[in-house]
Design a protein around this motif. Structure first.
Motif, PDB file in Angstrom:
ATOM      1  N   SER A 106       0.805  -1.000  -0.045  1.00 18.39           N
ATOM      2  CA  SER A 106      -0.059  -0.083  -0.073  1.00 18.39           C
ATOM      3  C   SER A 106       0.729   1.324  -0.508  1.00 18.39           C
ATOM      4  N   ARG A 109       2.620   1.794  -3.380  1.00 17.06           N
ATOM      5  CA  ARG A 109       1.659   1.973  -4.860  1.00 17.06           C
ATOM      6  C   ARG A 109       1.568   3.370  -4.198  1.00 17.06           C
ATOM      7  N   ASP A 110       0.794   4.427  -2.732  1.00 18.41           N
ATOM      8  CA  ASP A 110       1.310   5.575  -2.300  1.00 18.41           C
ATOM      9  C   ASP A 110       2.048   6.484  -3.413  1.00 18.41           C
TER      10      ASP A 110
END
Length: 152
Positions: A106, A109-110
């Motif tokens: 996550s 991805r960010d």
């Protein structure tokens, strides 16, 4: 009395367990699947227990359990009267690892979204993506530095 099915070859075993014959041979080599009986011509022959065992292995691997964890789970499944606390502990540990990987993914991805959104589409010399990849200090999250190489 249950009907005893005839022994099957490696191709049929692999088909029924949803894998390839090479996978069966690999699991035999590392001791997860027992050695097959052999015909006079040297062909491997397997029974229903091999199908069940290989299906268990493949399903556990699909869930991401390591080969060592699968080995432990198989050993425990061979002792149906033992308490299942150890099985539970292995599953909980695996779940914790997956949750940690998800957090790292996550963050990765960010960070990638941020880099892509900041790219002006000009020349490489002023590309924000190249700039961030070259300087970890420009990243927002330290978790993004764990990277994809730690996720497998």
């Amino acid at each position: 009395m249950p009907e005893i099915s005839p022994a099957i070859g490696i191709g049929e075993l692999a088909r029924r367990a949803g894998c390839k014959p090479e996978t069966v041979r690999y699991y035999e080599r590392i001791g997860l699947v027992g050695d097959a009986s052999r015909t006079v011509g040297g062909q491997r022959r397997y029974g229903e227990e091999a199908v069940r065992r290989l299906t268990f292995i493949r399903h556990a691997r699909d869930f991401g359990f390591s080969v060592d964890a699968v080995r432990e789970l198989l050993a425990m499944s061979d002792q149906p009267d033992m308490p299942c606390q150890e099985v539970d502990a292995i599953a909980k540990h695996h779940l914790e690892e997956i949750e940690a990987r998800l957090q790292r993914l996550s963050a990765l991805r960010d960070e990638l979204r941020r880099m892509v959104s900041q790219c002006a589409g000009g020349k490489v010399e002023s590309c924000r993506i190249i700039e961030v990849l070259g300087d970890h200090q420009l990243c927002i999250s330290d978790q993004a530095h764990g990277g994809a190489h730690d996720l497998g």
